[in-house]
Design an enzyme around this catalytic site. Structure first.
Site, mmCIF file in Angstrom:
data_model
loop_
_atom_site.group_PDB
_atom_site.id
_atom_site.type_symbol
_atom_site.label_atom_id
_atom_site.label_comp_id
_atom_site.label_asym_id
_atom_site.label_seq_id
_atom_site.Cartn_x
_atom_site.Cartn_y
_atom_site.Cartn_z
ATOM 1 N N HIS A 277 -0.213 -16.342 -0.095
ATOM 2 C CA HIS A 277 -0.477 -16.385 1.266
ATOM 3 C C HIS A 277 0.206 -17.436 2.164
ATOM 4 O O HIS A 277 0.810 -17.139 3.110
ATOM 5 C CB HIS A 277 -2.063 -16.362 1.489
ATOM 6 N N ASP B 138 -4.341 6.539 16.136
ATOM 7 C CA ASP B 138 -5.389 5.648 16.653
ATOM 8 C C ASP B 138 -6.295 5.176 15.699
ATOM 9 O O ASP B 138 -6.966 5.602 15.039
ATOM 10 C CB ASP B 138 -6.308 7.079 17.327
ATOM 11 N N LYS C 268 -11.640 -5.013 4.361
ATOM 12 C CA LYS C 268 -10.550 -5.532 5.457
ATOM 13 C C LYS C 268 -9.265 -5.636 4.628
ATOM 14 O O LYS C 268 -8.307 -5.300 5.293
ATOM 15 C CB LYS C 268 -11.008 -7.053 5.779
ATOM 16 N N GLU D 51 0.106 -10.036 10.072
ATOM 17 C CA GLU D 51 -0.162 -11.023 9.058
ATOM 18 C C GLU D 51 0.891 -10.887 7.861
ATOM 19 O O GLU D 51 1.494 -10.261 7.499
ATOM 20 C CB GLU D 51 -1.451 -10.599 8.305
HETATM 21 C C1 MEV Z 1 -6.845 -10.925 4.007
HETATM 22 O O1 MEV Z 1 -6.154 -10.312 5.247
HETATM 23 C C2 MEV Z 1 -7.248 -10.005 2.956
HETATM 24 C C3 MEV Z 1 -8.206 -10.429 1.973
HETATM 25 O O2 MEV Z 1 -9.286 -11.216 2.282
HETATM 26 C C4 MEV Z 1 -8.811 -9.296 1.227
HETATM 27 C C5 MEV Z 1 -9.845 -9.364 0.008
HETATM 28 O O3 MEV Z 1 -10.444 -10.608 0.076
HETATM 29 O O4 MEV Z 1 -9.862 -8.555 -0.663
HETATM 30 C C6 MEV Z 1 -7.406 -11.115 0.896
#
Ligand code: MEV
Length: 395
Positions: free
Chosen positions: A381, A282, A266, A86
């Site tokens: 991003h 792992d 995430k 990413e």
């Molecule tokens: C993207 O890989 C991760 C985000 O969605 C985390 C979040 O929303 O806190 C930007």
């Protein structure tokens, strides 16, 4: 580890072309540039090694291997290796860590490397009596377990105690609690479970079932905190206090809503997994354990939270995550890319690696919440996405 206290200005690795960046990272890590080149020449793993690692290997699948410099944890600066596809994650970890570093860095504490080997027995006629007999045999069971993992005992680890639970309908489970020291522990724990299984079933008066480690290592928790003056969160477009309030509000959103908590976590795992993967650990085990921990109250909750101090001068963040990581054993011995990652980090223990991985997760969480609550995620991003697509990728 980087020892740049004499040179508190971090190098701007991102402005260097890749060969020069390797030179600079080799210099910072005290490695020969050839060591980096050799390990990464074939994406960190050559086909012969891959062939020896799994059945029916055809080749390898590479990921970008980057570094986040200047992740300061407990006063030590680390060059953190990250394997991830990413585009924004390494940049996010670097930027947020820089902000935290300017405020003194992350503080971490790590539990001892205790893991659980589970032995399940069913068709037990008298579960209460079975639990009692197993617990009374604790000394014998610990001794037998340690006979099965003598190398671990020689390194100061080994089985420490036994606990039991009645799962209902004649099914019981015995936990053997094992200190794995600097190993992730799966092989050691499975060896212990298999070595004790028959004896535990005999003591229980039932039929032996599964013998396997638990990937929920809730006695092996890593805790990291960060405290930043709100000014450290500002930039030319956003005042520090506004960013800090936005981050604290984003934390509350995740604390109140499981849909948001999953995405919040995430963003944490972006950082944690990238370190776990780069160091040959792992990541499926880490993921499974992390989400079990996030759900331990019965509702799915964020692994990291942020609060403004009462006087609104500082933003306080904390993460708590179970992390079973190793710096010995497993894929590490065989994998040149993972060995390079550990050489860049210069960690000396599994606990130190866990502290760095959790700090990196807190950093990527901070970066995501700051971006989301100020300018939105797409600006930074997408700039990085466009760079990736424009530069190299066939359409
Ligand atoms: C993207 O890989 C991760 C985000 O969605 C985390 C979040 O929303 O806190 C930007």
């Amino acid at each position: 580890m980087m020892t740049d206290d004499s040179n508190p200005t971090l190098p701007s690795l991102r402005t260097l072309p890749l060969p020069k960046r390797r030179d600079e990272v080799a210099r910072l890590a005290g490695l020969a540039r050839e060591e980096i080149e050799r390990a990464l020449a074939t994406g960190g793993l050559d086909c012969d090694t891959a062939d020896a690692m799994v059945e029916n290997a055809l080749g390898t699948l590479a990921l970008p291997f980057g570094v986040a410099p200047g992740v300061r944890v407990n006063g030590v600066d680390y060059l953190v290796p990250m394997a991830i596809e990413e585009p924004s994650v390494v940049a996010a970890a670097s930027h947020a860590s820089k902000r935290v570093r300017s405020a003194g860095g992350f503080k971490a504490t790590v539990d001892p490397s205790m893991m659980v080997a589970q032995i399940e027995v069913h068709d037990v006629a008298d579960p209460a009596g079975a639990l009692l007999r197993i617990e009374e045999a604790q000394t014998e069971l610990v001794r037998r377990a340690n006979e099965a993992v003598q190398g671990l005992v020689a390194r100061g680890g080994g089985a420490k105690r036994v606990s039991t639970r009645d799962l209902g309908d004649g099914m019981i489970v015995t936990h053997v609690h094992v200190d794995c020291r600097d190993a992730m522990g799966a092989n050691l724990l499975n060896t212990v479970a298999e070595a004790l299984g028959a004896r535990v079933a005999e003591l229980a008066g039932g039929t032996l079932g599964l013998r396997i480690l638990s990937n929920y290592c809730d006695e092996r928790i890593t805790r990291v905190t960060a405290s930043l003056p709100v000014d450290a969160l500002g930039d030319s477009r956003t005042k520090g206090i506004d960013a800090a309030r936005g981050i604290a509000r984003a934390s509350l959103f995740a604390e109140r809503d499981p849909y948001r908590a999953v995405t919040h976590n995430k963003g944490i795992m972006n950082g944690v997994d990238a370190v776990v993967l780069a160091t040959g650990n792992d990541w499926r085990a880490v993921e499974a354990g992390a989400h079990a921990h996030a759900s331990r109250s019965g509702a799915y909750r964020p692994l990291a939270t942020w609060r403004l101090s009462d006087d609104e001068r500082s933003l306080e963040g904390q993460i708590e995550i179970p992390l079973a990581l190793g710096v010995v054993g497993g894929a590490l011995r065989a994998h040149p890319g993972a060995r390079l990652a550990l050489a860049l980090l210069r960690v000396t223990s599994a606990a130190e690696l866990a502290a760095v991985a959790a700090a990196t997760g807190l950093a990527t969480n901070l970066a995501a919440l700051r971006a989301l609550s100020t300018e939105g995620i797409q600006r930074g991003h997408m700039a990085l996405h466009h760079r990736a697509t424009a530069a190299k990728l066939p359409r």
